[in-house]
Write an enzyme that holds these catalytic residues in place. Sequence first.
Site, mmCIF file in Angstrom:
data_model
loop_
_atom_site.group_PDB
_atom_site.id
_atom_site.type_symbol
_atom_site.label_atom_id
_atom_site.label_comp_id
_atom_site.label_asym_id
_atom_site.label_seq_id
_atom_site.Cartn_x
_atom_site.Cartn_y
_atom_site.Cartn_z
ATOM 1 C CG HIS A 1 3.058 -0.366 6.095
ATOM 2 N ND1 HIS A 1 1.830 0.505 6.341
ATOM 3 C CD2 HIS A 1 3.777 0.536 5.879
ATOM 4 C CE1 HIS A 1 1.910 1.768 5.993
ATOM 5 N NE2 HIS A 1 3.342 1.801 6.061
ATOM 6 C CB CYS B 1 6.187 2.849 4.102
ATOM 7 S SG CYS B 1 7.479 2.799 5.404
#
Length: 320
Positions: free
Chosen positions: A201, A217
Amino acid sequence: MRQLNIQTFKIKLLLLLTLLSVTPCMYANSWIRPPGDIDIFGQIQTITVSRAETLLDVARHYDIGQDEMMLANPDVDRWLPEDGAKVVLPLRFIIPQAERAGLVINLPEMRLYYFPEPTKGQKSEIITHPVSIGRMDWNTPLGKTTVVRKQKNPTWIPPQSLRKEAIDDGRPPLPGIVPAGPDNPLGGYALYLGLSGYLIHGTNKPLGVGMRVTHGCMRLYPEDIEKLFNAIPTGTPVQIVNQPIKLGWLGDLLYIELHPPLEEENVTAHDFEQEVHQVISEFLDKTASRKVQNIRIDQQALESAIQARNGIPTLISRDD
């Protein structure tokens, strides 16, 4: 003498063809993919900076991660470089040992490689960007997965583990849901993986890109994730690997690229050096038959690369 001149000519020609084959296209850090028997692409550059810009500014401008910028420039002040300081841009890479398809993310390198499917009449490309990965206590997992869905302007639902961590650290409690916007740590785009809870992301804190600052992440600069989001289809394969030691061929020339191992592995300097020699031996067993039969390693160049561990490809074979 004639034989030596022919060999020198071949090396120079190969280097020239390689540079021509990796001319940037489309957008920053998009390159024409080298042939399958060449493992290196990109170019090391050197620029002059002033005190008006930090190395963090330079890193983002040239799409370089924060840690890899510092590893390549250990003697330059991160915040106040001297006027006229020479800064190395580590923009040459050895492709990780993985299938050259979809996304490949090498954790110690903190870098992502994308191998898009070429359209008809278009040359094959390779795209690379720096990424942030999980902290030592929130590891990014290894293995193979896929991009299962994509979301523009994602909302973020903090997991219970992060909400507990905030309370334990004495920070304000996290909300149950964070809507899209400038306060959302996912940024403007998110690629959801088949690994539950793990995403690729954007971020609202771009200065941390290329560092171990996430809860598992992988974060990209906002401009990078936007371009990847638009280019990557759902179902794209993803390989997450751990390769602090990368080796690659440029014709008959062998290069090595070394990165500091992940901290949680507790690798000593002696163990790392032993692992380097083992990886070289295994790599040559797998690939040298199609290159050169009696390759000689330049031990001085190899030792320098081991000491530096600066992420810059170094020639370690000898032509004698």
